[in-house]
Motif scaffolding. Sequence first.
Motif, PDB file in Angstrom:
ATOM      1  N   VAL A 226       0.690  20.278  11.528  1.00  0.00           N
ATOM      2  CA  VAL A 226      -0.319  19.180  11.402  1.00  0.00           C
ATOM      3  C   VAL A 226       0.558  17.955  10.400  1.00  0.00           C
ATOM      4  N   GLU A 227       0.663  16.943  10.994  1.00  0.00           N
ATOM      5  CA  GLU A 227       1.262  16.018  10.283  1.00  0.00           C
ATOM      6  C   GLU A 227       0.172  14.824  10.278  1.00  0.00           C
TER       7      GLU A 227
ATOM      8  N   PRO B 221       0.842  -1.208   0.204  1.00  0.00           N
ATOM      9  CA  PRO B 221       0.077   0.051  -0.083  1.00  0.00           C
ATOM     10  C   PRO B 221       0.902   1.112   0.075  1.00  0.00           C
ATOM     11  N   LYS B 222       0.464   2.474  -0.604  1.00  0.00           N
ATOM     12  CA  LYS B 222       0.923   3.501  -0.727  1.00  0.00           C
ATOM     13  C   LYS B 222       1.112   4.353   0.639  1.00  0.00           C
ATOM     14  N   VAL B 223       2.269   4.664   0.946  1.00  0.00           N
ATOM     15  CA  VAL B 223       2.464   5.291   2.277  1.00  0.00           C
ATOM     16  C   VAL B 223       2.691   6.915   1.828  1.00  0.00           C
ATOM     17  N   GLU B 224       1.931   7.889   2.559  1.00  0.00           N
ATOM     18  CA  GLU B 224       1.972   9.244   2.314  1.00  0.00           C
ATOM     19  C   GLU B 224       1.881   9.981   3.624  1.00  0.00           C
ATOM     20  N   ARG B 225       3.172  10.681   3.743  1.00  0.00           N
ATOM     21  CA  ARG B 225       3.276  11.564   5.026  1.00  0.00           C
ATOM     22  C   ARG B 225       2.947  12.927   4.609  1.00  0.00           C
ATOM     23  N   ILE B 226       1.965  13.508   5.018  1.00  0.00           N
ATOM     24  CA  ILE B 226       1.439  14.907   4.462  1.00  0.00           C
ATOM     25  C   ILE B 226       1.510  15.899   5.837  1.00  0.00           C
ATOM     26  N   LEU B 227       2.258  17.035   5.288  1.00  0.00           N
ATOM     27  CA  LEU B 227       2.526  18.137   6.273  1.00  0.00           C
ATOM     28  C   LEU B 227       1.910  19.371   6.030  1.00  0.00           C
TER      29      LEU B 227
END
Length: 74
Positions: free
Chosen positions: A25-26, A11-17
């Motif tokens: 906000v993370e 699965p695609k892992v995304e870390r959005i900031l």
Amino acid sequence: TEPPAPRAPEPKVERILHQDGHTRVEELRIGGQTRSIEVRTRSALPGYEVRPIDPGVSDERSGAGSRRWRVLDF
């Protein structure tokens, strides 16, 4: 012998900031589903975590959208 069975893709892992002058906000998404939301402010208040919505559980039982304060942070 048989060839190995094809494996499902990871699965695609995304870390959005998201950040502005006062708040950071993370967000962590795995496979398109939000797993954690961490909020940190530049004030004296400690950071907190917001529970993401769990589609398998009703909002009243899951506590979705509620804040969880860290009492002890190691």
